[in-house]
Design a protein around this motif. Sequence first.
Motif, PDB file in Angstrom:
ATOM      1  N   UNK A   1       0.848  -1.181   0.000  1.00 46.84           N
ATOM      2  CA  UNK A   1       0.000   0.000   0.000  1.00 46.84           C
ATOM      3  C   UNK A   1       0.890   1.240   0.000  1.00 46.84           C
ATOM      4  N   UNK A   2       0.684   2.094  -1.007  1.00 45.93           N
ATOM      5  CA  UNK A   2       1.481   3.311  -1.140  1.00 45.93           C
ATOM      6  C   UNK A   2       0.570   4.519  -1.094  1.00 45.93           C
ATOM      7  N   UNK A   3       1.181   5.674  -0.878  1.00 47.91           N
ATOM      8  CA  UNK A   3       0.430   6.919  -0.966  1.00 47.91           C
ATOM      9  C   UNK A   3       1.280   7.928  -1.719  1.00 47.91           C
ATOM     10  N   UNK A   4       0.653   8.588  -2.705  1.00 45.21           N
ATOM     11  CA  UNK A   4       1.369   9.666  -3.388  1.00 45.21           C
ATOM     12  C   UNK A   4       0.631  10.969  -3.135  1.00 45.21           C
ATOM     13  N   UNK A   5       1.387  12.055  -3.020  1.00 38.55           N
ATOM     14  CA  UNK A   5       0.789  13.352  -2.709  1.00 38.55           C
ATOM     15  C   UNK A   5       0.590  14.230  -3.930  1.00 38.55           C
ATOM     16  N   UNK A   6       1.239  13.869  -5.038  1.00 39.39           N
ATOM     17  CA  UNK A   6       1.133  14.673  -6.267  1.00 39.39           C
ATOM     18  C   UNK A   6       1.243  13.747  -7.482  1.00 39.39           C
ATOM     19  N   UNK A   7       0.890  14.306  -8.648  1.00 36.20           N
ATOM     20  CA  UNK A   7       1.034  13.541  -9.892  1.00 36.20           C
ATOM     21  C   UNK A   7       2.505  13.187 -10.125  1.00 36.20           C
ATOM     22  N   UNK A   8       3.406  14.080  -9.763  1.00 39.99           N
ATOM     23  CA  UNK A   8       4.835  13.789  -9.936  1.00 39.99           C
ATOM     24  C   UNK A   8       5.264  12.580  -9.104  1.00 39.99           C
ATOM     25  N   UNK A   9       4.691  12.461  -7.920  1.00 39.34           N
ATOM     26  CA  UNK A   9       4.963  11.289  -7.076  1.00 39.34           C
ATOM     27  C   UNK A   9       4.525  10.008  -7.771  1.00 39.34           C
ATOM     28  N   UNK A  10       3.349  10.070  -8.384  1.00 34.19           N
ATOM     29  CA  UNK A  10       2.822   8.881  -9.071  1.00 34.19           C
ATOM     30  C   UNK A  10       3.694   8.539 -10.276  1.00 34.19           C
ATOM     31  N   UNK A  11       4.181   9.560 -10.971  1.00 36.52           N
ATOM     32  CA  UNK A  11       5.147   9.326 -12.054  1.00 36.52           C
ATOM     33  C   UNK A  11       6.377   8.610 -11.509  1.00 36.52           C
ATOM     34  N   UNK A  12       6.827   9.072 -10.346  1.00 39.79           N
ATOM     35  CA  UNK A  12       8.035   8.495  -9.747  1.00 39.79           C
ATOM     36  C   UNK A  12       7.807   7.039  -9.337  1.00 39.79           C
ATOM     37  N   UNK A  13       6.601   6.716  -8.873  1.00 39.84           N
ATOM     38  CA  UNK A  13       6.285   5.323  -8.539  1.00 39.84           C
ATOM     39  C   UNK A  13       6.383   4.464  -9.800  1.00 39.84           C
TER      40      UNK A  13
ATOM     41  N   UNK B   1      -3.981  -0.722  -8.155  1.00 42.36           N
ATOM     42  CA  UNK B   1      -5.258  -0.051  -7.978  1.00 42.36           C
ATOM     43  C   UNK B   1      -5.023   1.344  -7.409  1.00 42.36           C
ATOM     44  N   UNK B   2      -5.566   2.339  -8.098  1.00 40.25           N
ATOM     45  CA  UNK B   2      -5.393   3.724  -7.646  1.00 40.25           C
ATOM     46  C   UNK B   2      -6.727   4.269  -7.168  1.00 40.25           C
ATOM     47  N   UNK B   3      -6.721   4.910  -6.013  1.00 42.09           N
ATOM     48  CA  UNK B   3      -7.960   5.531  -5.537  1.00 42.09           C
ATOM     49  C   UNK B   3      -7.682   6.916  -4.981  1.00 42.09           C
ATOM     50  N   UNK B   4      -8.665   7.799  -5.175  1.00 42.66           N
ATOM     51  CA  UNK B   4      -8.579   9.119  -4.571  1.00 42.66           C
ATOM     52  C   UNK B   4      -9.063   8.998  -3.128  1.00 42.66           C
ATOM     53  N   UNK B   5      -8.736   9.995  -2.333  1.00 38.61           N
ATOM     54  CA  UNK B   5      -9.166   9.930  -0.937  1.00 38.61           C
ATOM     55  C   UNK B   5     -10.571  10.537  -0.805  1.00 38.61           C
ATOM     56  N   UNK B   6     -11.042  10.631   0.398  1.00 38.00           N
ATOM     57  CA  UNK B   6     -12.338  11.254   0.653  1.00 38.00           C
ATOM     58  C   UNK B   6     -12.391  12.621  -0.030  1.00 38.00           C
ATOM     59  N   UNK B   7     -13.556  13.026  -0.522  1.00 41.22           N
ATOM     60  CA  UNK B   7     -13.667  14.308  -1.225  1.00 41.22           C
ATOM     61  C   UNK B   7     -13.155  15.495  -0.404  1.00 41.22           C
TER      62      UNK B   7
ATOM     63  N   UNK C   1      -5.138  15.900  -4.265  1.00 36.57           N
ATOM     64  CA  UNK C   1      -4.021  15.339  -5.034  1.00 36.57           C
ATOM     65  C   UNK C   1      -3.476  14.039  -4.451  1.00 36.57           C
ATOM     66  N   UNK C   2      -4.016  13.641  -3.322  1.00 33.30           N
ATOM     67  CA  UNK C   2      -3.509  12.407  -2.708  1.00 33.30           C
ATOM     68  C   UNK C   2      -4.119  11.186  -3.387  1.00 33.30           C
ATOM     69  N   UNK C   3      -3.314  10.167  -3.567  1.00 30.23           N
ATOM     70  CA  UNK C   3      -3.794   8.913  -4.138  1.00 30.23           C
ATOM     71  C   UNK C   3      -3.291   7.757  -3.279  1.00 30.23           C
ATOM     72  N   UNK C   4      -4.146   6.755  -3.129  1.00 27.66           N
ATOM     73  CA  UNK C   4      -3.755   5.511  -2.492  1.00 27.66           C
ATOM     74  C   UNK C   4      -3.471   4.539  -3.625  1.00 27.66           C
TER      75      UNK C   4
END
Length: 166
Positions: A4-16, A124-130, A135-138
């Motif tokens: 289970x990972x968490x990214x704070x920005x789109x750049x983080x997700x690119x880095x993953x 599997x990518x999910x956004x957090x609570x509205x 920008x956070x993703x699980x």
Amino acid sequence: MELVLRTGTADDTLAVGAAIAPLLRFHDVVVLTGELGAGKTTLVRGIASGLGASEHVASPTFTLVREYVTGRIPIAHVDVFRLDRVQDVVDLGLDELEDGACVLIVEWGDAVEELLPDDRLRVELTTEEPTADPEARRIVITAVGPSWLERADELAIATDPWRPGT
Ligand SMILES: Nc1ncnc2c1ncn2[C@@H]1O[C@H](COP(=O)(O)OP(=O)(O)O)[C@@H](O)[C@H]1O
Ligand SMILES: [Mg+2]
């Protein structure tokens, strides 16, 4: 095996994506699930850049399959966004995988998983609570099948920077 990972920005997700890329082998299948806007295509972009591909990565909306061939391993990228085309799109992707030595990446994998090989990496990518950070993703990564289980330790090390609380 699940990470289970968490990214704070789109750049983080690119880095993953770029961190996962070195583990990829010819004929791998990567399945990405998550709502529209969750970051699936962003992750593919990261994987492509990690493989050294220089092509622009966009959702293969009209072409069904996009190929990025300039990296260490070619990528066949399909997006099964139209449910009436699931079988067609998956067949196309699997043909690519058989014909060309490449990695197959499938967006919207939920609907197609039973049509894919048993050995695959599931993301599997999910956004957090509205109300939470927009920008956070699980990101939950599941290694399915022997060839991915064999790489589980490497995968955990590669993605360690995005593990919450580590
Ligand atoms: N942490 C994050 N990870 C991925 N994308 C993010 C993140 N935060 C914001 N975004 C934005 O969300 C959108 C994701 O779009 P995209 O990758 O095309 O999603 P999908 O392919 O799942 O529909 C992009 O505009 C991206 O910049
Ligand atoms: Mg997409």
